[in-house]
Each structure stands twice: as C-alpha cells, then as structure tokens.
Design a protein around this motif. Sequence first.
Motif, mmCIF file in Angstrom:
data_model
loop_
_atom_site.group_PDB
_atom_site.id
_atom_site.type_symbol
_atom_site.label_atom_id
_atom_site.label_comp_id
_atom_site.label_asym_id
_atom_site.label_seq_id
_atom_site.Cartn_x
_atom_site.Cartn_y
_atom_site.Cartn_z
ATOM 1 N N GLU A 83 0.708 -0.922 0.192
ATOM 2 C CA GLU A 83 -0.060 0.369 0.171
ATOM 3 C C GLU A 83 0.909 1.343 0.386
ATOM 4 O O GLU A 83 0.470 2.214 -0.223
ATOM 5 C CB GLU A 83 -1.030 0.000 0.741
ATOM 6 N N THR A 84 2.124 1.236 1.022
ATOM 7 C CA THR A 84 2.618 2.425 0.774
ATOM 8 C C THR A 84 3.488 2.752 -0.584
ATOM 9 O O THR A 84 3.082 4.599 -1.354
ATOM 10 C CB THR A 84 3.533 1.859 1.680
ATOM 11 N N ALA A 85 3.613 1.678 -0.814
ATOM 12 C CA ALA A 85 4.458 1.789 -2.752
ATOM 13 C C ALA A 85 3.517 2.280 -3.347
ATOM 14 O O ALA A 85 3.880 3.186 -4.490
ATOM 15 C CB ALA A 85 5.333 -0.270 -3.102
ATOM 16 N N MET A 86 2.094 1.890 -3.547
ATOM 17 C CA MET A 86 1.580 2.175 -4.578
ATOM 18 C C MET A 86 1.028 4.002 -4.277
ATOM 19 O O MET A 86 0.523 4.040 -5.536
ATOM 20 C CB MET A 86 0.234 1.213 -3.758
ATOM 21 N N GLU A 87 1.243 4.508 -2.516
ATOM 22 C CA GLU A 87 0.918 5.525 -2.861
ATOM 23 C C GLU A 87 2.063 6.587 -3.074
ATOM 24 O O GLU A 87 1.549 7.788 -3.943
ATOM 25 C CB GLU A 87 0.499 6.126 -1.009
ATOM 26 N N PHE A 88 2.944 5.873 -3.308
ATOM 27 C CA PHE A 88 4.419 6.964 -3.992
ATOM 28 C C PHE A 88 5.026 6.671 -4.750
ATOM 29 O O PHE A 88 5.644 7.668 -5.654
ATOM 30 C CB PHE A 88 5.713 6.584 -2.897
ATOM 31 N N PHE A 89 4.189 5.730 -5.310
ATOM 32 C CA PHE A 89 4.581 5.263 -7.000
ATOM 33 C C PHE A 89 2.758 5.350 -7.010
ATOM 34 O O PHE A 89 3.156 3.458 -7.667
ATOM 35 C CB PHE A 89 5.295 4.128 -7.415
ATOM 36 N N PRO A 90 2.116 6.131 -8.356
ATOM 37 C CA PRO A 90 0.785 5.773 -8.541
ATOM 38 C C PRO A 90 1.093 4.904 -9.553
ATOM 39 O O PRO A 90 -0.045 3.859 -9.910
ATOM 40 C CB PRO A 90 0.505 7.476 -8.595
ATOM 41 N N SER A 146 1.906 2.418 -9.720
ATOM 42 C CA SER A 146 2.036 1.019 -10.265
ATOM 43 C C SER A 146 0.899 0.247 -10.177
ATOM 44 O O SER A 146 0.681 -1.119 -9.954
ATOM 45 C CB SER A 146 3.199 0.323 -8.790
ATOM 46 N N LYS A 147 -0.231 0.886 -9.881
ATOM 47 C CA LYS A 147 -1.412 1.135 -9.563
ATOM 48 C C LYS A 147 -2.301 0.036 -11.291
ATOM 49 O O LYS A 147 -3.154 0.017 -11.227
ATOM 50 C CB LYS A 147 -2.225 1.559 -9.396
ATOM 51 N N LEU A 148 -1.637 1.351 -11.912
ATOM 52 C CA LEU A 148 -2.127 0.800 -12.991
ATOM 53 C C LEU A 148 -1.587 -0.489 -14.135
ATOM 54 O O LEU A 148 -1.843 -1.134 -14.988
ATOM 55 C CB LEU A 148 -2.232 2.517 -13.844
ATOM 56 N N ASN A 149 0.198 -0.043 -14.145
ATOM 57 C CA ASN A 149 0.653 -1.497 -14.631
ATOM 58 C C ASN A 149 1.451 -2.150 -13.297
ATOM 59 O O ASN A 149 1.683 -1.878 -12.809
ATOM 60 C CB ASN A 149 1.953 -0.441 -14.869
ATOM 61 N N PRO A 150 0.705 -3.732 -13.225
ATOM 62 C CA PRO A 150 1.292 -4.415 -12.026
ATOM 63 C C PRO A 150 2.670 -4.818 -12.551
ATOM 64 O O PRO A 150 3.173 -4.993 -10.665
ATOM 65 C CB PRO A 150 0.367 -6.174 -12.349
ATOM 66 N N ASN A 151 3.223 -4.422 -13.791
ATOM 67 C CA ASN A 151 4.980 -4.835 -13.679
ATOM 68 C C ASN A 151 5.261 -3.658 -12.841
ATOM 69 O O ASN A 151 6.496 -3.758 -12.596
ATOM 70 C CB ASN A 151 4.646 -4.740 -15.429
ATOM 71 N N ASN A 152 5.090 -2.651 -12.338
ATOM 72 C CA ASN A 152 6.005 -1.846 -12.216
ATOM 73 C C ASN A 152 5.602 -1.566 -10.591
ATOM 74 O O ASN A 152 6.585 -1.454 -9.894
ATOM 75 C CB ASN A 152 5.162 -0.018 -12.449
ATOM 76 N N LEU A 153 5.023 -2.715 -9.522
ATOM 77 C CA LEU A 153 4.892 -2.731 -8.527
ATOM 78 C C LEU A 153 5.864 -3.441 -8.139
ATOM 79 O O LEU A 153 7.075 -3.319 -6.807
ATOM 80 C CB LEU A 153 3.691 -4.074 -8.970
ATOM 81 N N GLY A 154 6.598 -4.902 -8.297
ATOM 82 C CA GLY A 154 7.997 -5.091 -7.962
ATOM 83 C C GLY A 154 8.826 -3.957 -7.953
ATOM 84 O O GLY A 154 9.911 -3.808 -6.578
#
Length: 551
Positions: A93-100, A102-110
């Motif tokens: 959840e923290t990563a998604m807030e600082f890197f929006p 990553s919500k749109l592209n799951p490949n950016n979540l890692g």
Amino acid sequence: MEVENSDLEPTKTVQIDATEQKLNITKRIHTLGSVRHRHEHTGQIILIPTPSKDPNDPLNWSKRKKYYSAFIICLAMMICNFLAAGPTIAIVETAMEFFPNSKLNPNNLGPAINKTAYFFTTTALLQGTGNLIWMPLVNKYGRRPIYIISYTVYLACAIWASVTTSYGSFLASRILMGFGSGAAETMAPLSIADIFFLHERGLVMAMYTCALVSGVSGGIIISGLITINHPWRVIYDVAIALIALTLILAFFTFPETVYIRPIEIDADHEPTLSEKCDGPTAMLSESSTSSIPPKKSYLQSLKLFSGTYTEETFWRLVIRPFALILLPPVLWCSLVQSVTIGFIVAVTSNVASAYATAYNMKPYETGLCFIAAIIGALVGIFCGGYLGDRTADFFTKRNGGIREPEMRLPAMMFSLISTPLSLILYGVGIQNKLHWICPTVGLALLNFSIVQGTNVALVYTIDSYRPIAGEVTLTTMAFKSAFGFLLSFYTNPWIEQSGYVNAYGAMAGISAAVLIFWVPLYIWGKRVRHATWHWRVTSYVHWDEDREVGE
C-alpha cells in the motif's frame, strides 16, 4: 605492604590513606570479569558491584523503583522498534501511494516495492550505526539527557513522516528516525548494569531483549490490524501517541542511572561487603572519609544534565568501538546477534509476500502470525535470563565462589538447537506450502533464539568488559545493523535464485557454525580474554580508571 596479583591482570599500584598510615595496595583496574561472587566459607552471594552508602546510588534503590525503571527501559525499547518494522506489513500500500503508476501497471509494482523497502532498511541501519555518535555522549554526559534528546528526535521524525507526501522527504524522515530511535537500544544494557547487581542482571537483560523483538512483532501485529479499516498512515499516528507517552514517562519518572562509584578494595583485591570492615583486613575505601550526601529531591532528580562522568577524551570514546571488534568475545557476540536478529530481518523483509503467495493471507492475517513470535520471546526470558543466571551460579559454586563470564555460556545450548531449526521450518514450510503453522513455529523459535541466545552472549561480553559496556553494546549493535542492512538487499534475489529451502537452509548452517563457538570460548575464554587484552592492536580499548565500576 606490596601485594601482587598474578591471576587478574593488569593491575596498578596506588596509595590509599588509612588509619594515619600510607599503605601501598595493588589496585585491580581491569578484572575482565573475574570476580569473587560467593563467599568462600559461607557460600553467600557477594554483591557485585559493592553498593555505597549514598542513598542516590542506583544500586540502593528499592526493588520497586528498580523494576519500574526496567519497565521504562523495556517500554522505550519496544516503542523504538514499533515504527522500525511495523509498517513493513503495509509495504504494498505504501509503494502504491508513492508510485501511483504501480496501480495501473502491475509490472511496476515490484520495482516500486524495492524502492519502498529503503524506508525500512535505512532505518534499521541507522538504528545501529547512529549510536557511533550517541554512545560517546552517553558515556560523557550520562543516560538521562540522551534518552530525552534522542526520543524527542524520534517523535519529531515520526510526525514528519506522518505528514510528508514526497518520496525523498519521507526517506529522509525515516533515516533520521532510525538515528533518533536507535539510542535507546544501546543505552538499555548500560542502564540495566547501572541499576542491578551482577546476579540479577541476566533476567532483566532477557526482559530487555524480549522487549526488543516484541517491539518488532507487536508493531507488525498492530500495524496489520490498523490496515483492516484504515490507511497505512494511521500506523504513524498511533506511533506518535506511543512515542509521546514514553517520552513523558521518561522525562518525569526516569532519573539518571550513572553513578561515580568509589572503588572499595581490600588487600586481596576483591570488592568487599561493608560487614568486612570490622576485621583485621578491613576494607579500605578511597571515599571512606567523605560525608554521605543527602538524598536528592524529586525535582533535583529531573535535572537533565548533571555533569560529566569520565575524563576520557571524546575522540577516544568515538574510536574505541572500532577496536573492540578485534576482541574475540566481542566479535563472537556480534556474529551471534547477526545470525539471529540479522536473519529475522531477512524473514520480515519478505514475510508479507511469502505468506500471501503460500497461503493467500492478507496483511493483517500475516501480522497475527507474529503472536507466535511474542510467545517465543516470552519463553526466551526464562531460558536466557533465569536459567542463564542459574547456570552461571552453578559453575560459580563449583569454582569456589569465583565467577568467570564464561560460566554463563553452557546456556547457549538452547539456541544452538532452536536457531537452525527455526530457519529450516520457515524455509521448508513456505516453499512446500505446508500448513501455515510450520513457518509460524519457525518464527516463534527464531524469536526465542533472539531473546535466549543473544542475551546470554551479550551479558557474557558485558560481564567481561563491564566498564565499557556501552561501547561493547554499540559494537555488537552496529555490526548487527550493517549485517541486516546488507542481508535485506540480498534476501529476495537469493530466494528467487535458490528457493526458500536452500536459502534458509544455508542460513541455518551459518547460524549453527557461529553459535557452536560457545564451546571453545567456554574452555579457553579466560585465556583468550587476558591474552588479547595485551595485544598492541587492542591497547586503544583500555579504559581510564574513572570508568571503573567495581567489577
């Protein structure tokens, strides 16, 4: 009268005035932990250090005051680790807030999670290495001002982190947060050694170690529960309230614990009890003619600064911890901390994703698994504290009342078994998707090992070099923090390449190889302590006489 002491080296000859005579008495400056702990005829415990008649001496505090102070120390330990690891349960959840994105592209979540992990790894690193600045100040100006100042920094950084929205600002707040919160971790063993006698120290030190790991586990549990119905930033709001409460309690109820102790000696070089003063070998005290000061009032005890406590230069206090790692007992203790606390860092760095992948658990469900970790830590208090003290006392009796620090080491057998077993259970359980209780039992055993094993190792090292207990603790904590920081970067790639079984199996082997060294230290530890003390390369760790505490 010239007295020689060939067994306990090094010694120094000083002159003490007594009964209008000048007697040359060889005064033991460095015992390196070898003390008479039981009376050779009666078998009664001798209080080490010898308490003075000063009512302000922390050794003379009531049991109630001593254990209340221990409670404040342990509370400070728990809260300083609450924000160190607790928010990791909401790393996604923290990563998604600082890197929006990553919500749109799951490949950016890692990659986003990897960058977010810096928030926690840098905090852990500064918690240990930041004490390279705090500890010289603690030794020079006392415990109380540094507790208050460091916790004020911690509180300010927690408030900063709760309101900032940029990645760089949040990272800066977390780095300074580690600097502020880490001081309590290293000061706690010093305060415990200031307040409690040698035979009481093991149990209270185990409580401190339990508080250390319970702060991590409790932080993860509470943070997980918060995220059920609240955003992750509420974790910081709750932490702010806890930090502020601890700071208020410390300011109004925790006095200075450092005490400049007159060294009382007899012709046999032993710290002696006051009742021995009537005999022909009467105890000679450097402060016997001084008047007993009045007890400080409550308001006087709240004084933030009360002077300096050593004439050693600040530069010497800064450099000593770097040289201490060359002493085998300190190096071994640092490695023990690394393969227990360091490996729990490896576990917590990917525990959320591990349980989510293997068992499809939500963050709060993973957090609840750490209840087992707290149970393991509580059991570790008994095995690392009470049984550690009993083990040392058993061998002290067999040794004619002479206590050696190594007499505590046989208690390491518990952790020698539980540490590698815990890592194997965790790795095998996650990779093979065994019942969730399997890796959870591994968490419990690993936290048991942290409390039991690291407590025995740290108390052993502090007993060996008691006057510089602060620098000893700093060296082990800084080494552990650096090890955990590096391990946190390589854990996930290691697991991806080798798998959980091989990665945690290797960790199990490494931990067993380190812990088994209690055996040679138990056999040859005393020789090693005294031999290495005379190495030219370790001469810089030698302390001035004003650091002596009577043991």
